[in-house]
Design a protein around this motif. Structure first.
Motif, PDB file in Angstrom:
ATOM      1  N   GLY A  52       0.874  -1.126  -0.119  1.00  0.00           N
ATOM      2  CA  GLY A  52       0.082  -0.072   0.060  1.00  0.00           C
ATOM      3  C   GLY A  52       0.696   1.156   0.168  1.00  0.00           C
ATOM      4  N   ARG A  53       1.982   1.259   0.801  1.00  0.00           N
ATOM      5  CA  ARG A  53       2.636   2.473   0.914  1.00  0.00           C
ATOM      6  C   ARG A  53       3.610   2.524  -0.556  1.00  0.00           C
ATOM      7  N   TYR A  54       3.899   1.468  -1.132  1.00  0.00           N
ATOM      8  CA  TYR A  54       4.660   1.641  -2.226  1.00  0.00           C
ATOM      9  C   TYR A  54       3.796   2.020  -3.312  1.00  0.00           C
ATOM     10  N   LEU A  55       2.617   1.633  -3.567  1.00  0.00           N
ATOM     11  CA  LEU A  55       1.477   2.109  -4.487  1.00  0.00           C
ATOM     12  C   LEU A  55       1.302   3.525  -4.419  1.00  0.00           C
ATOM     13  N   ASP A  56       0.887   3.947  -2.849  1.00  0.00           N
ATOM     14  CA  ASP A  56       0.811   5.136  -2.825  1.00  0.00           C
ATOM     15  C   ASP A  56       1.871   6.531  -3.191  1.00  0.00           C
ATOM     16  N   GLY A  57       3.232   6.007  -2.851  1.00  0.00           N
ATOM     17  CA  GLY A  57       4.223   6.555  -3.075  1.00  0.00           C
ATOM     18  C   GLY A  57       4.425   6.802  -4.679  1.00  0.00           C
ATOM     19  N   LEU A  58       4.420   5.546  -5.437  1.00  0.00           N
ATOM     20  CA  LEU A  58       4.607   5.460  -6.729  1.00  0.00           C
ATOM     21  C   LEU A  58       3.400   6.275  -7.447  1.00  0.00           C
ATOM     22  N   ILE A  59       2.184   6.404  -7.089  1.00  0.00           N
ATOM     23  CA  ILE A  59       1.124   7.222  -7.647  1.00  0.00           C
ATOM     24  C   ILE A  59       1.422   8.616  -7.431  1.00  0.00           C
ATOM     25  N   GLY A  60       2.049   9.146  -6.179  1.00  0.00           N
ATOM     26  CA  GLY A  60       2.090  10.335  -5.793  1.00  0.00           C
ATOM     27  C   GLY A  60       3.368  10.864  -6.726  1.00  0.00           C
ATOM     28  N   ARG A  61       4.502  10.045  -7.070  1.00  0.00           N
ATOM     29  CA  ARG A  61       5.487  10.623  -7.880  1.00  0.00           C
ATOM     30  C   ARG A  61       5.294  10.399  -9.319  1.00  0.00           C
ATOM     31  N   VAL A  62       4.058   9.649  -9.912  1.00  0.00           N
ATOM     32  CA  VAL A  62       3.833   9.660 -11.310  1.00  0.00           C
ATOM     33  C   VAL A  62       2.848  10.610 -11.499  1.00  0.00           C
ATOM     34  N   VAL A  63       1.839  10.951 -10.636  1.00  0.00           N
ATOM     35  CA  VAL A  63       0.709  11.667 -10.969  1.00  0.00           C
ATOM     36  C   VAL A  63       0.677  12.611  -9.802  1.00  0.00           C
ATOM     37  N   PRO A  64       1.490  13.582  -9.475  1.00  0.00           N
ATOM     38  CA  PRO A  64       1.498  14.363  -8.264  1.00  0.00           C
ATOM     39  C   PRO A  64       0.224  15.117  -7.957  1.00  0.00           C
ATOM     40  N   ASP A  65      -0.590  15.507  -9.008  1.00  0.00           N
ATOM     41  CA  ASP A  65      -1.987  16.136  -8.652  1.00  0.00           C
ATOM     42  C   ASP A  65      -2.897  15.203  -8.592  1.00  0.00           C
ATOM     43  N   ALA A  66      -2.747  13.759  -8.259  1.00  0.00           N
ATOM     44  CA  ALA A  66      -3.880  13.023  -7.984  1.00  0.00           C
ATOM     45  C   ALA A  66      -4.680  13.179  -6.781  1.00  0.00           C
ATOM     46  N   ARG A  67      -6.017  13.302  -6.878  1.00  0.00           N
ATOM     47  CA  ARG A  67      -6.803  13.644  -5.937  1.00  0.00           C
ATOM     48  C   ARG A  67      -6.939  12.226  -5.299  1.00  0.00           C
ATOM     49  N   LYS A  68      -7.208  12.142  -3.826  1.00  0.00           N
ATOM     50  CA  LYS A  68      -7.344  10.809  -2.866  1.00  0.00           C
ATOM     51  C   LYS A  68      -8.548  10.789  -2.354  1.00  0.00           C
ATOM     52  N   ALA A  69      -8.887   9.783  -2.046  1.00  0.00           N
ATOM     53  CA  ALA A  69     -10.253   9.512  -1.158  1.00  0.00           C
ATOM     54  C   ALA A  69     -10.259   8.066  -0.893  1.00  0.00           C
ATOM     55  N   VAL A  70     -11.286   7.767  -0.032  1.00  0.00           N
ATOM     56  CA  VAL A  70     -11.457   6.376   0.359  1.00  0.00           C
ATOM     57  C   VAL A  70     -13.088   6.207   0.252  1.00  0.00           C
ATOM     58  N   ARG A  71     -13.391   5.146  -0.685  1.00  0.00           N
ATOM     59  CA  ARG A  71     -14.681   4.673  -0.963  1.00  0.00           C
ATOM     60  C   ARG A  71     -14.921   3.455  -0.850  1.00  0.00           C
ATOM     61  N   TRP A  72     -15.845   2.956  -0.286  1.00  0.00           N
ATOM     62  CA  TRP A  72     -16.464   1.367  -0.062  1.00  0.00           C
ATOM     63  C   TRP A  72     -15.127   0.658   0.340  1.00  0.00           C
ATOM     64  N   ASN A  73     -14.477   1.524   1.495  1.00  0.00           N
ATOM     65  CA  ASN A  73     -13.349   0.669   2.307  1.00  0.00           C
ATOM     66  C   ASN A  73     -12.006   0.474   1.161  1.00  0.00           C
ATOM     67  N   SER A  74     -11.912   1.242   0.238  1.00  0.00           N
ATOM     68  CA  SER A  74     -10.616   1.231  -0.680  1.00  0.00           C
ATOM     69  C   SER A  74     -10.361   2.452  -1.064  1.00  0.00           C
ATOM     70  N   PRO A  75      -8.926   2.710  -1.257  1.00  0.00           N
ATOM     71  CA  PRO A  75      -8.498   4.139  -1.551  1.00  0.00           C
ATOM     72  C   PRO A  75      -8.655   4.363  -3.005  1.00  0.00           C
ATOM     73  N   PHE A  76      -8.891   5.688  -3.521  1.00  0.00           N
ATOM     74  CA  PHE A  76      -9.314   5.715  -4.938  1.00  0.00           C
ATOM     75  C   PHE A  76      -8.188   7.022  -5.298  1.00  0.00           C
ATOM     76  N   TYR A  77      -7.725   6.869  -6.522  1.00  0.00           N
ATOM     77  CA  TYR A  77      -7.161   7.860  -7.050  1.00  0.00           C
ATOM     78  C   TYR A  77      -7.683   8.591  -8.470  1.00  0.00           C
ATOM     79  N   GLY A  78      -7.883   9.918  -8.400  1.00  0.00           N
ATOM     80  CA  GLY A  78      -8.347  10.361  -9.572  1.00  0.00           C
ATOM     81  C   GLY A  78      -7.724  11.864  -9.962  1.00  0.00           C
ATOM     82  N   ILE A  79      -8.253  12.586 -11.056  1.00  0.00           N
ATOM     83  CA  ILE A  79      -8.033  13.807 -11.386  1.00  0.00           C
ATOM     84  C   ILE A  79      -9.254  14.639 -11.359  1.00  0.00           C
ATOM     85  N   GLU A  80      -8.907  15.652 -10.436  1.00  0.00           N
ATOM     86  CA  GLU A  80     -10.182  16.731 -10.180  1.00  0.00           C
ATOM     87  C   GLU A  80     -11.219  16.952 -11.324  1.00  0.00           C
TER      88      GLU A  80
END
Length: 151
Positions: A52-80
């Motif tokens: 989880g830490r690896y994925l979150d960090g990788l997403i943060g490096r590759v898509v620094p403007d990614a929006r984050k949220a938790v829905r249905w007990n899962s992290p979601f990443y998107g573009i505003e």
């Protein structure tokens, strides 16, 4: 293999841990921003927390403007204002990484979905994910987010 960092103190872990649902998936309330995503990752059991830490960090490096949220007990990443492009979820033997428009990625992630556009990539405990491939998928996926159905 993605390895977990130093373990948390037993006292703090006992009192602060959210309930784990089926497959060891943390039960985290719906929320927007980094804080609920970090709470989810901190509650992931064992080796899954490191992934989880690896994925979150990788997403943060590759898509620094990614929006984050938790829905249905899962992290979601998107573009505003464009929708979600990725989520992940704990299962007993793997973490399922969901690409919401995965059928449009090249190469297509390997696991089918009952939803035509969705594709999955599973990460098991002893896997060494191909980071170059993950980076490619993240770049592609972030440029074609799905519908914003997950408000």
């Amino acid at each position: 293999m993605i390895r977990e960092g130093a373990p948390e103190s037993a006292a703090g872990a006992e009192t602060a841990r959210p309930k784990l649902l089926s497959g060891g998936n943390p039960q985290i309330p719906k929320g927007d921003g980094d804080a609920p995503v970090q709470a989810y990752i901190a509650a992931m059991p064992g080796w899954k927390r490191g992934v989880g830490r690896y994925l979150d960090g990788l997403i943060g490096r590759v898509v620094p403007d990614a929006r984050k949220a938790v829905r249905w007990n899962s992290p979601f990443y998107g573009i505003e204002d464009q929708g979600w492009f990725l989520s992940f979820h704990c299962f007993t033997r793997y973490i399922k990484v969901t690409f919401l428009n995965g059928a449009s990625l090249s190469p297509v992630p390997p696991v089918d979905s009952r939803h035509e556009r969705v594709r999955y990539f599973h990460i098991h405990e002893d896997d060494e994910p191909d980071e170059d491939l993950l980076v490619s998928w993240l770049r592609q996926a972030s440029n074609m987010p799905g519908e914003d159905l997950f408000r």
